[in-house]
Design a protein around this motif. Structure first.
Motif, PDB file in Angstrom:
ATOM      1  N   UNK A 210      54.655  38.001  32.312  1.00 18.98           N
ATOM      2  CA  UNK A 210      55.945  37.353  32.578  1.00 18.98           C
ATOM      3  C   UNK A 210      56.024  35.980  31.922  1.00 18.98           C
ATOM      4  N   UNK A 211      57.246  35.585  31.653  1.00 16.63           N
ATOM      5  CA  UNK A 211      57.477  34.309  30.982  1.00 16.63           C
ATOM      6  C   UNK A 211      57.908  33.217  31.941  1.00 16.63           C
ATOM      7  N   UNK A 212      57.490  31.995  31.637  1.00 15.67           N
ATOM      8  CA  UNK A 212      57.981  30.799  32.352  1.00 15.67           C
ATOM      9  C   UNK A 212      57.757  30.842  33.857  1.00 15.67           C
ATOM     10  N   UNK A 213      56.598  31.297  34.246  1.00 11.26           N
ATOM     11  CA  UNK A 213      56.286  31.314  35.676  1.00 11.26           C
ATOM     12  C   UNK A 213      54.961  30.596  35.929  1.00 11.26           C
ATOM     13  N   UNK A 214      54.691  30.341  37.206  1.00 11.58           N
ATOM     14  CA  UNK A 214      53.375  29.840  37.581  1.00 11.58           C
ATOM     15  C   UNK A 214      52.728  30.903  38.466  1.00 11.58           C
ATOM     16  N   UNK A 215      51.445  31.176  38.198  1.00 12.20           N
ATOM     17  CA  UNK A 215      50.732  32.198  38.973  1.00 12.20           C
ATOM     18  C   UNK A 215      49.546  31.582  39.702  1.00 12.20           C
ATOM     19  N   UNK A 216      49.336  32.035  40.932  1.00 10.97           N
ATOM     20  CA  UNK A 216      48.115  31.688  41.664  1.00 10.97           C
ATOM     21  C   UNK A 216      47.259  32.946  41.706  1.00 10.97           C
ATOM     22  N   UNK A 217      46.090  32.880  41.074  1.00 10.14           N
ATOM     23  CA  UNK A 217      45.221  34.070  40.991  1.00 10.14           C
ATOM     24  C   UNK A 217      44.157  34.055  42.081  1.00 10.14           C
ATOM     25  N   UNK A 218      43.698  35.206  42.487  1.00 10.51           N
ATOM     26  CA  UNK A 218      42.580  35.282  43.428  1.00 10.51           C
ATOM     27  C   UNK A 218      41.325  34.683  42.779  1.00 10.51           C
ATOM     28  N   UNK A 219      40.461  34.110  43.604  1.00  8.42           N
ATOM     29  CA  UNK A 219      39.282  33.404  43.089  1.00  8.42           C
ATOM     30  C   UNK A 219      38.360  34.227  42.208  1.00  8.42           C
ATOM     31  N   UNK A 220      38.320  35.565  42.438  1.00  6.86           N
ATOM     32  CA  UNK A 220      37.378  36.394  41.690  1.00  6.86           C
ATOM     33  C   UNK A 220      37.985  37.035  40.459  1.00  6.86           C
ATOM     34  N   UNK A 221      39.265  36.798  40.205  1.00 11.97           N
ATOM     35  CA  UNK A 221      39.940  37.521  39.122  1.00 11.97           C
ATOM     36  C   UNK A 221      39.344  37.215  37.747  1.00 11.97           C
ATOM     37  N   UNK A 222      38.798  36.011  37.584  1.00 11.71           N
ATOM     38  CA  UNK A 222      38.255  35.638  36.260  1.00 11.71           C
ATOM     39  C   UNK A 222      36.935  36.369  35.937  1.00 11.71           C
ATOM     40  N   UNK A 223      36.411  37.128  36.892  1.00 10.22           N
ATOM     41  CA  UNK A 223      35.204  37.914  36.598  1.00 10.22           C
ATOM     42  C   UNK A 223      35.548  39.105  35.712  1.00 10.22           C
ATOM     43  N   UNK A 224      36.829  39.412  35.633  1.00 15.20           N
ATOM     44  CA  UNK A 224      37.283  40.581  34.898  1.00 15.20           C
ATOM     45  C   UNK A 224      37.624  40.198  33.443  1.00 15.20           C
ATOM     46  N   UNK A 225      36.985  40.892  32.506  1.00 13.24           N
ATOM     47  CA  UNK A 225      37.131  40.531  31.089  1.00 13.24           C
ATOM     48  C   UNK A 225      38.576  40.689  30.598  1.00 13.24           C
ATOM     49  N   UNK A 226      39.241  41.761  31.059  1.00 12.82           N
ATOM     50  CA  UNK A 226      40.631  41.985  30.638  1.00 12.82           C
ATOM     51  C   UNK A 226      41.525  40.835  31.090  1.00 12.82           C
ATOM     52  N   UNK A 227      41.283  40.389  32.320  1.00 16.22           N
ATOM     53  CA  UNK A 227      42.068  39.268  32.846  1.00 16.22           C
ATOM     54  C   UNK A 227      41.756  38.001  32.044  1.00 16.22           C
ATOM     55  N   UNK A 228      40.478  37.774  31.777  1.00 16.99           N
ATOM     56  CA  UNK A 228      40.117  36.566  31.011  1.00 16.99           C
ATOM     57  C   UNK A 228      40.761  36.584  29.620  1.00 16.99           C
TER      58      UNK A 228
END
Ligand code: S3P
Length: 188
Positions: free
Chosen positions: A84-102
């Motif tokens: 999505x464009x022009x938004x702010x997201x709050x991610x779960x603390x563990x989401x950055x463990x996922x390579x696709x997300x990173x």
């Protein structure tokens, strides 16, 4: 900063959105809400999206379907939300463990690491019942372990904020650093 300038800045930086990352209890949800309200933009709390999708709490998803089910769903919902464009997201603390997300964060988002020391997090989380990973365990030891696995990813963020005083202070801090970022590869 105004809504118009926020959008303009994202275009200059060649990014779609701003994503808040960091440990449980670091204030991602509340800062996300604050940024969205002040800039009149949309906010997505990805844990809330997951809860709504499953019609269940995060606790119950972990309990009935297991952590790996949650992580798969998190991967799908977070990567989709990051489009999505022009938004702010709050991610779960563990989401950055996922390579696709990173990878998606790197290409689409200005990332903001809310850095809060473990003693403070321990205090904030002692009475939380919403976090399945902190159930029936020594919270400080668990946070330390999670920090060892995750900090290296958090530290790759474009912006780092020590979210230990008021939310307004963190908001102003964010705006100041965000408005000074000036090219797509720049780190503050
Ligand atoms: C988790 C953090 C939680 C939630 C889930 C797992 C984690 O989100 O996604 O309980 O692995 O750190 P918050 O960071 O919003 O608490």
């Amino acid at each position: 900063m105004e809504n118009y300038n926020f959008k303009k800045k994202l275009i200059i930086l060649n990014k779609k959105n701003v994503a808040l990352i960091g440990h449980m209890g670091s204030g991602k949800s509340i800062l996300g809400q604050t940024i969205a309200k002040k800039l009149n933009i949309n906010h997505i709390d990805t844990d809330l999206e997951i809860s709504n999708f499953e019609n269940s709490t995060i606790n119950d998803i972990f309990l009935s379907k297991g952590e790996s089910y949650f992580r798969d769903l998190e991967s799908k919902i977070v990567t989709k939300s990051l489009d999505q464009n022009n938004i702010v997201l709050s991610l779960g603390g563990g989401s950055i463990l996922n390579k696709q997300i990173r990878d998606k964060l790197k290409s689409n988002s200005i990332t903001v690491f809310l850095d809060v020391n473990l003693n403070e997090l321990n205090k904030r989380l002692t009475h939380s019942h919403k976090r399945p990973l902190l159930k029936n365990t020594n919270i400080f030891s668990k946070l330390k372990k999670l920090d060892t696995q995750r900090r290296k990813y958090y530290l790759k963020a474009d912006i780092r904020i020590h979210n230990i005083n008021s939310i307004n202070e963190s908001y102003l801090n964010f705006i100041e650093i965000f408005s000074k970022l000036n090219d797509k590869n720049n780190k503050n």
